[in-house]
Design a protein around this motif. Structure first.
Motif, mmCIF file in Angstrom:
data_model
loop_
_atom_site.group_PDB
_atom_site.id
_atom_site.type_symbol
_atom_site.label_atom_id
_atom_site.label_comp_id
_atom_site.label_asym_id
_atom_site.label_seq_id
_atom_site.Cartn_x
_atom_site.Cartn_y
_atom_site.Cartn_z
ATOM 1 N N GLY A 25 28.595 30.296 34.660
ATOM 2 C CA GLY A 25 29.899 29.651 34.550
ATOM 3 C C GLY A 25 30.777 30.159 33.435
ATOM 4 O O GLY A 25 31.489 29.392 32.799
ATOM 5 N N LEU A 26 30.761 31.467 33.186
ATOM 6 C CA LEU A 26 31.560 32.066 32.120
ATOM 7 C C LEU A 26 32.967 32.359 32.653
ATOM 8 O O LEU A 26 33.117 33.052 33.658
ATOM 9 C CB LEU A 26 30.898 33.359 31.642
ATOM 10 N N PRO A 27 34.021 31.828 32.018
ATOM 11 C CA PRO A 27 35.379 32.106 32.482
ATOM 12 C C PRO A 27 35.711 33.594 32.323
ATOM 13 O O PRO A 27 35.465 34.183 31.269
ATOM 14 C CB PRO A 27 36.265 31.269 31.561
ATOM 15 N N ALA A 28 36.249 34.185 33.392
ATOM 16 C CA ALA A 28 36.571 35.616 33.372
ATOM 17 C C ALA A 28 37.948 35.838 33.974
ATOM 18 O O ALA A 28 38.333 35.189 34.943
ATOM 19 C CB ALA A 28 35.529 36.407 34.153
ATOM 20 N N LYS A 29 38.654 36.794 33.393
ATOM 21 C CA LYS A 29 39.928 37.245 33.949
ATOM 22 C C LYS A 29 39.624 38.427 34.860
ATOM 23 O O LYS A 29 38.894 39.347 34.477
ATOM 24 C CB LYS A 29 40.875 37.673 32.828
ATOM 25 N N ILE A 30 40.161 38.400 36.059
ATOM 26 C CA ILE A 30 40.009 39.506 36.995
ATOM 27 C C ILE A 30 41.180 40.450 36.730
ATOM 28 O O ILE A 30 42.342 40.057 36.855
ATOM 29 C CB ILE A 30 40.013 39.000 38.459
ATOM 30 N N ASP A 31 40.886 41.696 36.345
ATOM 31 C CA ASP A 31 41.932 42.603 35.875
ATOM 32 C C ASP A 31 41.817 43.966 36.534
ATOM 33 O O ASP A 31 41.017 44.801 36.122
ATOM 34 C CB ASP A 31 41.840 42.729 34.350
ATOM 35 N N THR A 32 42.646 44.194 37.559
ATOM 36 C CA THR A 32 42.612 45.473 38.264
ATOM 37 C C THR A 32 43.202 46.604 37.427
ATOM 38 O O THR A 32 43.045 47.772 37.769
ATOM 39 C CB THR A 32 43.374 45.392 39.607
ATOM 40 N N GLY A 33 43.854 46.274 36.323
ATOM 41 C CA GLY A 33 44.399 47.298 35.441
ATOM 42 C C GLY A 33 43.365 47.880 34.489
ATOM 43 O O GLY A 33 43.589 48.926 33.886
ATOM 44 N N SER A 114 40.093 37.328 20.140
ATOM 45 C CA SER A 114 41.506 36.949 20.154
ATOM 46 C C SER A 114 42.037 36.797 21.582
ATOM 47 O O SER A 114 43.197 36.459 21.778
ATOM 48 C CB SER A 114 42.335 38.007 19.415
ATOM 49 N N MET A 115 41.189 37.045 22.573
ATOM 50 C CA MET A 115 41.596 36.961 23.976
ATOM 51 C C MET A 115 41.310 35.570 24.533
ATOM 52 O O MET A 115 40.436 34.859 24.056
ATOM 53 C CB MET A 115 40.857 37.998 24.819
ATOM 54 N N LYS A 116 42.030 35.202 25.575
ATOM 55 C CA LYS A 116 41.873 33.877 26.178
ATOM 56 C C LYS A 116 40.565 33.763 26.955
ATOM 57 O O LYS A 116 39.977 32.690 27.027
ATOM 58 C CB LYS A 116 43.064 33.596 27.093
ATOM 59 N N PHE A 117 40.110 34.862 27.547
ATOM 60 C CA PHE A 117 38.892 34.847 28.363
ATOM 61 C C PHE A 117 37.791 35.654 27.683
ATOM 62 O O PHE A 117 38.029 36.776 27.250
ATOM 63 C CB PHE A 117 39.176 35.445 29.747
ATOM 64 N N PRO A 118 36.569 35.109 27.622
ATOM 65 C CA PRO A 118 35.467 35.841 26.996
ATOM 66 C C PRO A 118 34.993 37.040 27.824
ATOM 67 O O PRO A 118 34.293 37.902 27.321
ATOM 68 C CB PRO A 118 34.356 34.795 26.872
ATOM 69 N N MET A 119 35.405 37.097 29.105
ATOM 70 C CA MET A 119 35.008 38.224 29.935
ATOM 71 C C MET A 119 36.188 38.701 30.753
ATOM 72 O O MET A 119 37.025 37.909 31.183
ATOM 73 C CB MET A 119 33.853 37.850 30.864
ATOM 74 N N LEU A 120 36.220 40.012 30.952
ATOM 75 C CA LEU A 120 37.220 40.632 31.800
ATOM 76 C C LEU A 120 36.448 41.408 32.871
ATOM 77 O O LEU A 120 35.508 42.143 32.541
ATOM 78 C CB LEU A 120 38.066 41.581 30.956
ATOM 79 N N VAL A 121 36.783 41.222 34.132
ATOM 80 C CA VAL A 121 36.136 41.954 35.224
ATOM 81 C C VAL A 121 37.108 43.038 35.679
ATOM 82 O O VAL A 121 38.193 42.745 36.186
ATOM 83 C CB VAL A 121 35.758 41.025 36.401
ATOM 84 N N GLY A 122 36.717 44.294 35.472
ATOM 85 C CA GLY A 122 37.571 45.439 35.782
ATOM 86 C C GLY A 122 37.387 45.956 37.198
ATOM 87 O O GLY A 122 36.504 45.521 37.941
ATOM 88 N N ARG A 123 38.207 46.935 37.546
ATOM 89 C CA ARG A 123 38.255 47.400 38.928
ATOM 90 C C ARG A 123 36.993 48.113 39.394
ATOM 91 O O ARG A 123 36.687 48.099 40.570
ATOM 92 C CB ARG A 123 39.503 48.234 39.180
ATOM 93 N N SER A 124 36.237 48.746 38.495
ATOM 94 C CA SER A 124 35.005 49.381 38.985
ATOM 95 C C SER A 124 33.981 48.349 39.432
ATOM 96 O O SER A 124 33.177 48.623 40.312
ATOM 97 C CB SER A 124 34.399 50.360 37.985
ATOM 98 N N SER A 125 34.029 47.140 38.876
ATOM 99 C CA SER A 125 33.142 46.067 39.345
ATOM 100 C C SER A 125 33.672 45.441 40.637
ATOM 101 O O SER A 125 32.902 44.951 41.456
ATOM 102 C CB SER A 125 33.010 44.973 38.283
ATOM 103 N N LEU A 126 34.976 45.433 40.799
ATOM 104 C CA LEU A 126 35.590 44.818 41.974
ATOM 105 C C LEU A 126 35.460 45.692 43.219
ATOM 106 O O LEU A 126 35.334 45.182 44.337
ATOM 107 C CB LEU A 126 37.078 44.552 41.705
ATOM 108 N N ARG A 127 35.473 47.012 43.017
ATOM 109 C CA ARG A 127 35.489 47.977 44.125
ATOM 110 C C ARG A 127 34.349 47.728 45.114
ATOM 111 O O ARG A 127 33.216 47.481 44.709
ATOM 112 C CB ARG A 127 35.386 49.386 43.536
ATOM 113 N N ARG A 128 34.679 47.756 46.369
ATOM 114 C CA ARG A 128 33.752 47.588 47.501
ATOM 115 C C ARG A 128 33.184 46.174 47.633
ATOM 116 O O ARG A 128 32.372 45.922 48.490
ATOM 117 C CB ARG A 128 32.631 48.616 47.465
ATOM 118 N N HIS A 129 33.588 45.243 46.767
ATOM 119 C CA HIS A 129 33.104 43.865 46.836
ATOM 120 C C HIS A 129 34.219 42.856 47.067
ATOM 121 O O HIS A 129 34.038 41.887 47.788
ATOM 122 C CB HIS A 129 32.368 43.468 45.547
#
Length: 152
Positions: A25-33, A114-129
């Motif tokens: 349940g870790l809050p993450a920002k999904i970031d294609t950039g 200093s970021m709002k989310f402790p995790m950022l999910v980048g595009r290489s993790s998003l790809r094909r999923h």
């Protein structure tokens, strides 16, 4: 014609699990950039076990619970942050779960204090999923409770 794979839709923010690290349940920002996913962590030390290189690090999650984790580190890479600075970061490979989808992801360990989310999910993790619906949140997760809320 090649069959088109149906991708799971995620919102611009989701709760994620890192099962091998014992994190749920870790809050993450999904970031294609961003190319590489990153996790807010304080690197404590590196060491070797059975011929493999490990990194020990601490993260804070939930009600500011500090948890010490260990993972095989696959690399140290120069990663350019959103402010344009390049930092050398440890990169680990560990299972990441978003909704019902679990896969191994490369995640850099960074100071995201200093970021709002402790995790950022980048595009290489998003790809094909996943496909991202930037107009919605929590498509694969329950809405966060006060315990899992992101930092203000």
């Amino acid at each position: 014609m090649k069959p088109v794979k149906t991708l799971t839709m995620v919102g611009w923010r989701e709760l994620v699990d890192l099962p091998e690290l014992g994190i749920r349940g870790l809050p993450a920002k999904i970031d294609t950039g961003a190319r590489t996913s990153s996790l807010h962590a304080e690197v404590l030390e590196t060491f070797e076990r059975d011929g493999e290189r490990y990194v020990r690090f601490a993260i804070e999650h939930g009600d500011h619970v500090r948890q010490v984790c260990e993972a095989v580190h696959v690399d140290v890479r120069g990663i350019t942050s959103s402010n344009g600075e390049t930092q050398d970061r440890y990169v680990i490979k560990t299972p990441l779960r978003i909704g019902d989808t679990e896969f191994r992801a490369e995640i850099s360990l960074a100071d995201r204090g200093s970021m709002k989310f402790p995790m950022l999910v980048g595009r290489s993790s998003l790809r094909r999923h996943f496909a991202v619906d930037s107009g919605h949140s929590w498509l694969q997760s329950p809405r966060p409770t006060a315990r899992t809320k992101t930092r203000s």
